[in-house]
Enzyme design. Structure first.
Site, PDB file in Angstrom:
ATOM      1  N   ASP A  67       7.941  -3.457   4.905  1.00 12.57           N
ATOM      2  CA  ASP A  67       8.714  -3.205   6.103  1.00 12.57           C
ATOM      3  C   ASP A  67       8.515  -4.399   7.080  1.00 12.57           C
ATOM      4  O   ASP A  67       7.839  -5.365   6.901  1.00 12.57           O
ATOM      5  CB  ASP A  67       8.567  -1.922   6.611  1.00 12.57           C
ATOM      6  N   ASN A 136       3.284  11.459  10.993  1.00 10.35           N
ATOM      7  CA  ASN A 136       4.530  12.080  11.135  1.00 10.35           C
ATOM      8  C   ASN A 136       4.835  12.208   9.523  1.00 10.35           C
ATOM      9  O   ASN A 136       5.922  12.650   8.964  1.00 10.35           O
ATOM     10  CB  ASN A 136       5.648  11.852  11.792  1.00 10.35           C
ATOM     11  N   HIS A 138       5.686   9.401   7.679  1.00  7.22           N
ATOM     12  CA  HIS A 138       6.585   8.348   7.180  1.00  7.22           C
ATOM     13  C   HIS A 138       5.771   7.536   6.235  1.00  7.22           C
ATOM     14  O   HIS A 138       4.475   7.364   6.185  1.00  7.22           O
ATOM     15  CB  HIS A 138       7.144   7.696   8.261  1.00  7.22           C
ATOM     16  N   GLU A 143      11.399   7.473   7.994  1.00  4.67           N
ATOM     17  CA  GLU A 143      11.160   8.522   8.841  1.00  4.67           C
ATOM     18  C   GLU A 143      11.485   9.757   8.385  1.00  4.67           C
ATOM     19  O   GLU A 143      12.480  10.094   7.936  1.00  4.67           O
ATOM     20  CB  GLU A 143      11.484   8.254  10.241  1.00  4.67           C
TER      21      GLU A 143
HETATM   22  C1  F6R Z   1       3.242  -0.392   7.654  1.00  6.14           C
HETATM   23  C2  F6R Z   1       3.872   0.814   7.306  1.00  6.14           C
HETATM   24  C3  F6R Z   1       3.657   2.139   8.167  1.00  6.14           C
HETATM   25  C4  F6R Z   1       2.133   2.212   8.175  1.00  6.14           C
HETATM   26  C5  F6R Z   1       1.805   3.886   8.882  1.00  6.14           C
HETATM   27  C6  F6R Z   1       0.475   3.957   9.108  1.00  6.14           C
HETATM   28  O1  F6R Z   1       3.774  -1.446   6.768  1.00  6.14           O
HETATM   29  O2  F6R Z   1       4.749   0.862   6.491  1.00  6.14           O
HETATM   30  O3  F6R Z   1       4.045   3.087   7.207  1.00  6.14           O
HETATM   31  O4  F6R Z   1       1.630   2.495   6.853  1.00  6.14           O
HETATM   32  O5  F6R Z   1       2.430   3.603   9.811  1.00  6.14           O
HETATM   33  O6  F6R Z   1      -0.170   2.940  10.074  1.00  6.14           O
HETATM   34  P1  F6R Z   1      -1.796   2.945  10.488  1.00  6.14           P
HETATM   35  O7  F6R Z   1      -2.372   2.300   9.365  1.00  6.14           O
HETATM   36  O8  F6R Z   1      -1.731   1.592  11.569  1.00  6.14           O
HETATM   37  O9  F6R Z   1      -2.104   4.090  10.860  1.00  6.14           O
END
Ligand code: F6R
Length: 240
Positions: A67, A136, A138, A143
């Site tokens: 992403d 959450n 995701h 989301e």
């Molecule tokens: C990042 C992504 C997100 C993160 C998620 C956890 O490329 O796709 O889904 O993996 O937000 O983020 P952290 O590791 O910062 O807790």
């Protein structure tokens, strides 16, 4: 689903690195699906160390990231292109031309999304997909919602995701409101998936991964359908 609890974040990073190193030994021209966020940083440090010791070769690897914020310049310090360059690609022998991140300044993000899925197909799919997980639930920026997208698309970020990511920006207002993200199909069609979850704040979502239910309101639970998925978490995420 394979499930492994490690004592510490460092151990999670080391275990994940072993999976990546084994993948590259078995298939040096692997297509790696990569993620950003704070969780994979330890793994990326391990992979850089392994490369520096001559233990792993990225010269034939192609990477495709999950992403990117939208809109954002690739040179912006919080863009995921910048993150990947500074935290991994600049330190290993990957050919940057074979590293792909959605274009955060595409004039037509819908066309960029279609082209991104086509690219994954042309590459023959993803051999090993790395994932982090949102508080959450995701995955990528898919989301929680009644319906999830199959393909790459533009996603409106939830307030909770923007709040969680505001720690990287000067203020919440600066956190982009949108992102281009791979959809659930590209992720679920990866041949192998490694999901990392570390820290107390991921406890609830790890528990949701361990119970029997699958729901689009916790997108990560769809990964339970995958035949080769490993969840690696630390004690903090497991015990809460
Ligand atoms: C990042 C992504 C997100 C993160 C998620 C956890 O490329 O796709 O889904 O993996 O937000 O983020 P952290 O590791 O910062 O807790």
């Amino acid at each position: 689903m394979n499930f492994l609890v490690c004592n510490t974040y460092e151990e999670v990073s080391q275990e994940a690195a072993k999976i990546f190193e084994a993948q590259l030994k078995a298939k040096p021209d692997s297509v790696l699906g990569l993620a950003t966020g704070s969780t994979p940083l330890g793994l990326y440090r391990e992979l850089i160390r392994a490369y520096q010791c001559g233990g792993v070769d990225f010269s034939r690897v192609t990477s495709i990231n999950l992403d990117e914020y939208y809109p954002i310049e690739p040179t912006h310090e919080q863009s995921y292109r910048y993150f990947m360059d500074t935290n991994l690609f600049n330190h290993i022998n990957i050919n940057k031309e074979n590293t792909f991140v959605p274009n955060g300044k595409a004039a037509d993000p819908a066309a960029e999304s279609v082209a991104y899925d086509e690219r994954v197909k042309r590459l023959g799919g993803i051999d090993l997909q790395l994932l982090g997980i949102g508080e959450n639930g995701h995955i990528g920026f898919n989301e929680p919602s009644e319906q999830l997208h199959a393909g790459t698309h533009v996603e409106v970020l939830t307030e909770s995701t923007r709040q969680a990511n505001s720690r990287f920006f000067a203020s919440l207002d600066e956190v982009p409101t949108h992102a281009i993200t791979m959809g659930m199909t590209s992720i679920l069609t990866a041949r192998k998936i490694v999901l990392l979850a570390c820290g107390k704040n991921k406890h609830d979502v790890v528990m949701a991964m361990l119970d029997d239910k699958i729901t689009t309101s916790i997108p990560a639970t769809l990964l339970k359908c995958h035949p080769d998925m490993t969840l690696l978490c630390d004690n903090a995420a497991f015990k809460g």
